[in-house]
Design a protein around this motif. Structure first.
Motif, mmCIF file in Angstrom:
data_model
loop_
_atom_site.group_PDB
_atom_site.id
_atom_site.type_symbol
_atom_site.label_atom_id
_atom_site.label_comp_id
_atom_site.label_asym_id
_atom_site.label_seq_id
_atom_site.Cartn_x
_atom_site.Cartn_y
_atom_site.Cartn_z
ATOM 1 N N THR A 1 1.019 40.248 -22.629
ATOM 2 C CA THR A 1 1.825 39.805 -21.501
ATOM 3 C C THR A 1 1.174 40.165 -20.178
ATOM 4 N N SER A 2 -0.031 40.737 -20.213
ATOM 5 C CA SER A 2 -0.731 41.091 -18.991
ATOM 6 C C SER A 2 -1.351 39.851 -18.387
ATOM 7 N N GLY B 1 1.479 35.892 -16.879
ATOM 8 C CA GLY B 1 1.972 37.006 -17.660
ATOM 9 C C GLY B 1 3.466 37.244 -17.512
ATOM 10 N N THR C 1 5.600 35.415 -22.596
ATOM 11 C CA THR C 1 4.569 35.381 -23.627
ATOM 12 C C THR C 1 4.416 33.961 -24.167
#
Length: 369
Positions: A4-5, A32, A35
């Motif tokens: 999720t970054s 991000g 997802t």
């Protein structure tokens, strides 16, 4: 492996209209905010509610540049890393020089990939990191040839097979760490290529004669394995919303030459380019075209176009046209490509209707199914 970054935005922007659901989902994944799995769930919710798609659903969409800044940065990266490679070899040697380039590529990725999310520089930095890391390991393990500082991969000797396998295994681990940190889609294809090299090195170590004699078959098998992996990512994202579709694109781009080259190159050389062999080449290219249309991936077909041009040239020469063989071959190949491009969508609808309905419904963009 989902993250999720913030990751590089490899999707393609819209055409100037207000962003629709699909465009917003792509942007949310790229930043991000959500997802890949959440994007797919939201897309299903939109479609169950009857909302019309906001963009064409049957085109490959991949962003290489977000603006001229990507090209400008990439030019700087090539110059900087190229100079670093030269000075590293000159003053530090093959092992430390390549290790330095790998460290520099990783450090630059922290800014241009993780923070700036620039697509083309991210691809270049990944390739530089993977190549430098593999070369450093190979040099450290003694996989070199002809006095050159880079590995000799054209025809390694059996006694170099195990060191080559060690370098390939190290490359797999390096690109896995890179993907965990930066999640650049092409990284999976780089890891697949390193894994194929590892498998070949192990076969070379245990059965060197078989590895050399069956090289074409081994390449084809590796291509099939990579193609299967690409289809797994494609089938997991049939609407091509998430990072999975970009990963699948690069895997298809790797799988295509691995499958196509061993078969078509042997046919192209058969009997000095006899008409029968050339017709077989064209038949295989047509089969590749059907498969490419069915899965909506042009990469598989592009790899066969070179051999299609060779086949056209041989057939034209056999027909007695000798003065303009090359232009005539290019003309025939161009007509084939343009006709296929112009009729891609209706052809794809026909191909999908000809397939069993459950199969067609699972393929990317199941138009006409």
């Amino acid at each position: 492996m989902e993250q999720t970054s913030p990751t590089p935005d490899f999707s393609v922007p819209g055409d100037g209209r207000l962003p629709g659901p699909t465009a917003l989902l792509r942007e949310a994944v790229a930043r991000g905010i959500i997802t890949d799995d959440q994007a797919l769930a939201l897309d299903r919710l939109v479609r169950e509610g009857g909302t019309a798609p906001d963009e064409p659903r049957d085109d490959e969409r991949l962003r290489f540049v977000t603006g001229f800044a990507d090209i400008f940065v990439t030019l700087g990266l090539v110059l900087f890393l190229g100079a670093a490679t030269y000075f590293g070899y000159e003053h530090l040697g093959a092992v430390a020089g390549n290790a330095l380039v790998a460290v520099l590529a990783w450090g630059l990725s922290e800014f241009f990939t993780r923070r700036r999310r620039m697509a083309l520089p991210s691809i270049v930095l990944l390739l530089a990191f993977a190549h430098a890391g593999f070369s450093a390991l190979a040099a450290a393990l003694g996989v070199t040839g002809h006095g050159m500082p880079w590995p000799d991969l054209v025809g390694p000797h059996p006694f170099q097979a195990l060191p080559l396998a060690g370098a390939a295994l190290g490359a797999v681990l390096l690109v896995a760490a890179h993907y965990r940190r930066f999640a650049v889609p092409i990284t999976v294809a780089a890891g697949a290529a390193a894994t194929a090299g590892l498998a070949y090195a192990l076969i070379l170590a245990t059965a060197p004669a078989f590895a050399r004699s069956a090289l074409a078959g081994l390449l084809f098998a590796a291509g099939l394995a990579v193609f299967a992996l690409a289809m797994r990512f494609d089938l997991a994202d049939p609407n091509r919303l998430t990072r999975r579709t970009d990963i699948a694109f690069w895997l298809h781009l790797l799988a295509a030459p691995l499958m196509v080259h061993p078969v078509l190159s042997k046919l192209a050389r058969a009997d000095g380019g006899a008409s029968g062999a050339m017709l077989a080449v064209l038949a295989i290219v047509l089969v590749l075209a059907v498969v490419a249309i069915a899965i909506d991936r042009r990469a598989l077909l592009v790899s066969g176009l070179v051999y299609a041009g060779i086949a056209f040239g041989s057939l034209i020469r056999a027909a007695g046209v000798t003065g303009a063989t090359v232009p005539a071959s290019l003309l025939a190949l161009g007509v084939f490509i343009l006709a296929l491009s112009a009729g891609w969508h209706p052809l794809r609808a026909r191909v999908l209707r000809a397939l069993p309905r459950p199969w067609a419904a699972r393929l990317p963009h199941p138009i006409g199914a």
